[in-house]
Design an enzyme around this catalytic site. Structure first.
Site, PDB file in Angstrom:
ATOM      1  N   LYS A   9       0.815  -1.210   0.000  1.00 39.47           N
ATOM      2  CA  LYS A   9       0.000   0.000   0.000  1.00 39.47           C
ATOM      3  C   LYS A   9       0.857   1.272   0.000  1.00 39.47           C
ATOM      4  O   LYS A   9       2.075   1.212   0.227  1.00 39.47           O
ATOM      5  CB  LYS A   9      -0.926  -0.015   1.225  1.00 39.47           C
ATOM      6  N   TYR A  49     -12.517  -2.140  -3.922  1.00 39.13           N
ATOM      7  CA  TYR A  49     -13.206  -2.081  -2.631  1.00 39.13           C
ATOM      8  C   TYR A  49     -14.727  -2.132  -2.777  1.00 39.13           C
ATOM      9  O   TYR A  49     -15.451  -1.729  -1.860  1.00 39.13           O
ATOM     10  CB  TYR A  49     -12.810  -0.803  -1.888  1.00 39.13           C
ATOM     11  N   PHE A  57     -16.589   3.843   6.020  1.00 35.26           N
ATOM     12  CA  PHE A  57     -15.149   3.969   5.800  1.00 35.26           C
ATOM     13  C   PHE A  57     -14.733   3.830   4.336  1.00 35.26           C
ATOM     14  O   PHE A  57     -13.547   3.928   4.015  1.00 35.26           O
ATOM     15  CB  PHE A  57     -14.384   2.945   6.651  1.00 35.26           C
ATOM     16  N   ARG A  86      -1.717 -14.260   3.803  1.00 35.75           N
ATOM     17  CA  ARG A  86      -2.536 -13.685   4.884  1.00 35.75           C
ATOM     18  C   ARG A  86      -1.895 -13.936   6.248  1.00 35.75           C
ATOM     19  O   ARG A  86      -1.912 -13.057   7.114  1.00 35.75           O
ATOM     20  CB  ARG A  86      -3.952 -14.276   4.850  1.00 35.75           C
ATOM     21  N   THR A  92      -5.354  -7.534  10.739  1.00 37.73           N
ATOM     22  CA  THR A  92      -5.626  -6.251  10.082  1.00 37.73           C
ATOM     23  C   THR A  92      -5.202  -5.076  10.950  1.00 37.73           C
ATOM     24  O   THR A  92      -4.606  -4.120  10.473  1.00 37.73           O
ATOM     25  CB  THR A  92      -7.125  -6.145   9.736  1.00 37.73           C
ATOM     26  N   ARG A 103       2.692  -6.830   9.507  1.00 39.63           N
ATOM     27  CA  ARG A 103       2.028  -5.776  10.270  1.00 39.63           C
ATOM     28  C   ARG A 103       2.520  -5.730  11.717  1.00 39.63           C
ATOM     29  O   ARG A 103       2.652  -4.664  12.301  1.00 39.63           O
ATOM     30  CB  ARG A 103       0.519  -5.962  10.219  1.00 39.63           C
ATOM     31  N   ASN A 113      -1.935  -0.004   7.262  1.00 36.77           N
ATOM     32  CA  ASN A 113      -1.380  -1.280   7.689  1.00 36.77           C
ATOM     33  C   ASN A 113      -0.521  -1.970   6.619  1.00 36.77           C
ATOM     34  O   ASN A 113      -0.339  -3.177   6.641  1.00 36.77           O
ATOM     35  CB  ASN A 113      -2.478  -2.203   8.215  1.00 36.77           C
ATOM     36  N   HIS A 116      -2.057  -5.402   1.478  1.00 33.18           N
ATOM     37  CA  HIS A 116      -3.332  -6.061   1.209  1.00 33.18           C
ATOM     38  C   HIS A 116      -3.017  -7.410   0.594  1.00 33.18           C
ATOM     39  O   HIS A 116      -2.101  -7.531  -0.214  1.00 33.18           O
ATOM     40  CB  HIS A 116      -4.177  -5.261   0.218  1.00 33.18           C
ATOM     41  N   GLU A 127      -9.613  -9.950  -8.012  1.00 33.89           N
ATOM     42  CA  GLU A 127      -8.670  -8.844  -7.864  1.00 33.89           C
ATOM     43  C   GLU A 127      -7.569  -8.880  -8.929  1.00 33.89           C
ATOM     44  O   GLU A 127      -7.178  -7.840  -9.453  1.00 33.89           O
ATOM     45  CB  GLU A 127      -8.080  -8.860  -6.454  1.00 33.89           C
TER      46      GLU A 127
END
Length: 136
Positions: A9, A49, A57, A86, A92, A103, A113, A116, A127
């Site tokens: 990100k 998203y 949000f 993951r 998260t 993270r 964070n 993704h 995606e």
């Protein structure tokens, strides 16, 4: 072989952590099959998203992911590559992320964070289609 989408990100880009993130995945035995540093458009962010559209949000997510470059990647490995990624990412909310995870070691805020990763084979396929439509 399994494939999943991973995004380093904008905060990871801004902090110079993209190499660390890629290195962790490669040391784990995962392989990059596509990668592009790009500033994600609002339109693409909206597609990515879409499941959050209408939630309070949603706008914050779009503003964040479009604010500066992100590294969009397709990562390949065993059948459950998405699960490996993951697990490597951690929870998260970085406050809850275990030490040793991306993270847990590198992030401090839930809203920023660093990374993704697709959460299922179906999400990965959707995606990857958004970000790398020509990838088979």
């Amino acid at each position: 072989m399994g494939r999943t989408l991973v995004i380093g990100k904008p905060d990871a880009f801004e902090q110079g952590l993209l190499g660390e993130i890629i290195g962790r995945m490669e040391r784990r035995g995962l392989r990059l099959v596509a990668a592009e540093l790009r500033t994600i458009s609002k339109e693409t962010a909206g597609l990515h998203y879409a499941e959050h559209e209408g939630k309070p949000f949603f706008d914050e997510l779009v503003v964040f992911i479009t604010r500066s470059p992100a590294l969009v990647m397709v990562v390949e490995g065993p059948e459950d590559t998405y699960k490996i990624v993951r697990t490597m990412m951690g929870a998260t909310n970085p406050v809850d992320a275990a030490p040793g995870t991306i993270r847990g070691d590198l992030a401090t805020e839930m809203s920023e964070n660093l990374i993704h990763g697709s959460d299922s084979p179906e999400s990965a396929a959707r995606e990857i289609g958004i970000f790398f439509p020509g990838l088979s």
